[in-house]
Design a protein around this motif. Structure first.
Motif, PDB file in Angstrom:
ATOM      1  N   UNK A 179      -8.688 -14.401  66.268  1.00 38.20           N
ATOM      2  CA  UNK A 179      -9.703 -13.517  65.690  1.00 38.20           C
ATOM      3  C   UNK A 179      -9.707 -12.205  66.471  1.00 38.20           C
ATOM      4  N   UNK A 180      -9.620 -11.096  65.765  1.00 37.69           N
ATOM      5  CA  UNK A 180      -9.590  -9.777  66.406  1.00 37.69           C
ATOM      6  C   UNK A 180     -10.999  -9.179  66.410  1.00 37.69           C
ATOM      7  N   UNK A 181     -11.417  -8.707  67.594  1.00 35.72           N
ATOM      8  CA  UNK A 181     -12.735  -8.106  67.787  1.00 35.72           C
ATOM      9  C   UNK A 181     -12.577  -6.644  68.189  1.00 35.72           C
ATOM     10  N   UNK A 182     -13.513  -5.811  67.739  1.00 36.47           N
ATOM     11  CA  UNK A 182     -13.486  -4.417  68.164  1.00 36.47           C
ATOM     12  C   UNK A 182     -14.191  -4.272  69.507  1.00 36.47           C
ATOM     13  N   UNK A 183     -14.389  -3.053  69.938  1.00 41.67           N
ATOM     14  CA  UNK A 183     -14.920  -2.811  71.282  1.00 41.67           C
ATOM     15  C   UNK A 183     -16.384  -3.215  71.436  1.00 41.67           C
ATOM     16  N   UNK A 186     -17.479  -6.918  67.202  1.00 39.94           N
ATOM     17  CA  UNK A 186     -17.500  -7.275  65.790  1.00 39.94           C
ATOM     18  C   UNK A 186     -16.134  -7.801  65.361  1.00 39.94           C
ATOM     19  N   UNK A 187     -16.145  -8.747  64.453  1.00 45.90           N
ATOM     20  CA  UNK A 187     -14.890  -9.268  63.920  1.00 45.90           C
ATOM     21  C   UNK A 187     -14.311  -8.251  62.943  1.00 45.90           C
ATOM     22  N   UNK A 188     -13.071  -7.870  63.188  1.00 44.33           N
ATOM     23  CA  UNK A 188     -12.436  -6.867  62.332  1.00 44.33           C
ATOM     24  C   UNK A 188     -11.219  -7.423  61.598  1.00 44.33           C
ATOM     25  N   UNK A 189     -10.630  -8.526  62.064  1.00 43.85           N
ATOM     26  CA  UNK A 189      -9.435  -9.060  61.403  1.00 43.85           C
ATOM     27  C   UNK A 189      -9.181 -10.485  61.861  1.00 43.85           C
ATOM     28  N   UNK A 211      -1.917  -9.970  59.608  1.00 44.83           N
ATOM     29  CA  UNK A 211      -3.268  -9.492  59.912  1.00 44.83           C
ATOM     30  C   UNK A 211      -4.026  -9.271  58.606  1.00 44.83           C
ATOM     31  N   UNK A 212      -5.157  -9.957  58.483  1.00 48.19           N
ATOM     32  CA  UNK A 212      -5.995  -9.835  57.291  1.00 48.19           C
ATOM     33  C   UNK A 212      -7.344  -9.270  57.720  1.00 48.19           C
ATOM     34  N   UNK A 213      -7.800  -8.160  57.114  1.00 50.73           N
ATOM     35  CA  UNK A 213      -9.105  -7.590  57.496  1.00 50.73           C
ATOM     36  C   UNK A 213     -10.229  -8.606  57.350  1.00 50.73           C
ATOM     37  N   UNK A 214     -11.197  -8.511  58.235  1.00 54.97           N
ATOM     38  CA  UNK A 214     -12.312  -9.466  58.221  1.00 54.97           C
ATOM     39  C   UNK A 214     -13.136  -9.351  56.949  1.00 54.97           C
ATOM     40  N   UNK A 215     -13.123  -8.186  56.293  1.00 53.35           N
ATOM     41  CA  UNK A 215     -13.868  -8.031  55.045  1.00 53.35           C
ATOM     42  C   UNK A 215     -13.296  -8.886  53.927  1.00 53.35           C
ATOM     43  N   UNK A 216     -12.062  -9.380  54.095  1.00 55.72           N
ATOM     44  CA  UNK A 216     -11.415 -10.186  53.066  1.00 55.72           C
ATOM     45  C   UNK A 216     -11.417 -11.673  53.399  1.00 55.72           C
ATOM     46  N   UNK A 217     -12.086 -12.057  54.464  1.00 54.07           N
ATOM     47  CA  UNK A 217     -12.044 -13.438  54.942  1.00 54.07           C
ATOM     48  C   UNK A 217     -13.460 -13.950  55.166  1.00 54.07           C
ATOM     49  N   UNK A 228     -19.575 -19.607  70.525  1.00 48.74           N
ATOM     50  CA  UNK A 228     -18.459 -20.413  70.030  1.00 48.74           C
ATOM     51  C   UNK A 228     -17.693 -19.634  68.963  1.00 48.74           C
ATOM     52  N   UNK A 229     -16.363 -19.608  69.084  1.00 44.16           N
ATOM     53  CA  UNK A 229     -15.522 -18.867  68.152  1.00 44.16           C
ATOM     54  C   UNK A 229     -14.929 -19.752  67.064  1.00 44.16           C
TER      55      UNK A 229
END
Length: 510
Positions: A179-183, A186-189, A211-217, A228-229
């Motif tokens: 899971x990719x997080x921004x600074x 927030x989850x971004x991808x 890589x799939x944007x978080x807005x699509x998942x 917890x992730x």
């Protein structure tokens, strides 16, 4: 005593297993000497144990009857026939158009084409119970694909998001467990594998991620701890006992199988001279006994019949207690887990069901509705409006109003529905709940039900029928008289021009 020595002594007291007379839970004495724990965060524990735990949970569901029954019971009670939306749009025509379009789209919602939207709910409930999480990906479609709304949903199992994927992405974003997080956290991808790591039948590239944007998942998860992730299987506290109980059952089954066999042992005083069978062509170690057969033995030989030990009276109590522990670990009532309806009376069974259904209702609201149903409903309406399949004036300004919806789960069924129905009628008549609330609890739309009832009453009047119970409040004046004029206006009916907020009772005097 110097300040340094005082601090050292206090530190020894506090930093040890606790002050004298403190908490036994932190002591290291005889009773808790072997109680070792880990201070690692749940994310670190999942990273190390998650793949094996999920594999064992899936194995149990495939091979263990109790595990399979538990997950089927969970899916049937949390989803049932489906958690359906009831739009709260005030305009009846717009609401009806929206509900009809949604109903048509549900048959096309699954990107795999194997089920409908409510089948996706059931599959999601199973996956979350089994592996602790599941992923849904929005798949926009072209207008020429022939869908009523150009949108579908693809389900991805937990294994498609690799747990060991931890890195620093471009721009300083952090990737943790896929899971990719921004600074600002927030989850971004999401970085999904292109193919399932355990599916050797897929010719896709193994190990590659996309890589799939978080807005699509949508990440459907029921987190047990803060921060917890990834998900934890509901089978985690029950895997050991389920597996060992399965082994114990197999051993008892083999014991019964051996006990049912008729085995004999021939003891000879001269072991150096083997007993020869009557049939010279038969193997030396094979002796068969037929019913009514007379067996000839050499002098000094004895026959001993095997008598394997029986399981005794401990088998049933041991099974019951172990299944109770498994039931508590899974959060499934004992009767639902084992299909054993012999134990427990009606009152105790009902109490356990009430507790179970409270847990299910909380999970429906906080997980299934909040994480899955709401965002899919919003994406469906957005896509329908943009595609021209749905006309909602001023949608850009009134989006929140158009998205407002009530999610109605499947009605609970009780063992004694007559008593529950009478209790509900009494609550409605006493003003403790409304008909709208009672109908919503059954999973239906009150306005739709009222329209159907009105249509049925109109048809009954035209055909001279009346199926209502005599004396029912639903019966109007003269309903029990077959000779009554159905077209005669009701003298007690309210004046349609009268303000319903005003008192319509007859006044005293002239």
């Amino acid at each position: 005593m110097t300040r340094t020595n005082w601090r050292a002594r206090v530190g020894a007291w506090v930093g040890g297993f606790g002050l004298p007379g403190g908490f036994d839970a932190t002591s290291g004495q005889r009773r808790l000497k072997g109680f070792t724990t880990s201070r690692a965060h749940v994310n670190a524990l999942i990273a190390g144990a998650g793949p094996e735990m999920n594999a064992r949970a899936r194995w149990l569901v495939r091979n263990n009857g109790y595990a399979n029954n538990a997950i089927e019971s969970w899916a049937a009670n949390t989803v049932g026939n489906g958690i359906s939306p009831n739009s709260t749009i005030a305009t009846p025509a717009r609401k009806d158009a929206l509900q009809r379009l949604w109903l048509a789209w549900t048959d096309e919602a699954d990107a795999e084409g194997l089920t409908d939207f409510y089948g996706l709910q059931r599959r999601a409930a199973r996956e979350v119970f089994m592996t602790g999480e599941v992923f849904l990906r929005f798949r926009p479609r072209r207008a020429d694909d022939g869908l009523v709304v150009p949108l579908q949903v693809q389900m991805l199992p937990s294994e498609m998001l690799p747990l060991p994927h931890n890195a620093v992405a471009a721009g300083g974003n952090v990737i943790r467990q896929g899971i990719e997080f921004d600074l600002i956290g927030r989850r971004v991808a999401y970085h999904f594998l292109r193919r399932h790591p355990g599916d050797s039948t897929d010719p896709g590239l193994s190990g590659e991620t996309v890589r799939v944007p978080a807005s699509e998942v949508l990440h459907i998860i029921d987190p047990a701890e803060a921060g917890q992730l990834r998900g934890v299987s509901r089978f985690a506290p029950a895997i050991v006992k389920l597996f060992l109980l399965d082994q114990y059952d197999d051993a008892e089954l083999d014991r019964k199988k051996v006990a049912a066999m008729y085995a004999m042992f021939v003891t000879s005083p001269a072991p150096d001279i083997p007993l020869k069978p009557l049939d010279p062509d038969a193997p030396l170690d094979q002796y068969e006994v037929a019913p009514g057969q007379v067996v000839r033995l050499d002098p000094g030989e004895e026959v001993t019949v095997s008598a394997p030990a029986d399981s005794g009276g401990t088998y049933e109590p041991f099974q019951y207690r172990t299944l109770l522990q498994i039931s508590a670990a899974l959060g499934i009532p004992y009767g639902y887990l084992s299909n054993d309806g012999a134990k427990g009376n009606f009152s105790n069974s009902r109490l356990s069901l009430i507790e179970f259904r409270r847990r299910v209702a909380a999970w429906q609201r906080s997980v299934m509705v909040f994480q899955m149903c709401r965002p899919i409903w919003a994406r469906f309406i957005d896509t329908a409006v943009l595609a021209g399949a749905l006309r909602l004036p001023g949608y850009d300004r009134r989006r929140g109003e158009y998205l407002a919806v009530d999610w109605l789960p499947t009605k609970w069924d009780w063992v004694d529905p007559l008593k529950d129905a009478n209790a509900e009628i009494a609550q409605i008549e006493a003003g403790l709940k409304s008909r709208t609330q009672a109908i919503a609890e059954r999973g239906y739309d009150a306005e739709q039900v009222d329209r159907e009832i009105a249509a049925e009453r109109d048809r009954e009047r035209r055909l001279g029928l009346d199926f209502r119970r005599p004396g029912s409040p639903a019966q109007g004046p003269g309903a029990g008289d077959p000779n009554a004029d159905q077209n005669e206006p009701d003298q007690n009916a309210a004046d349609p021009n009268q303000d319903p907020t005003q008192d319509t009772a007859p006044q005293e005097g002239p």
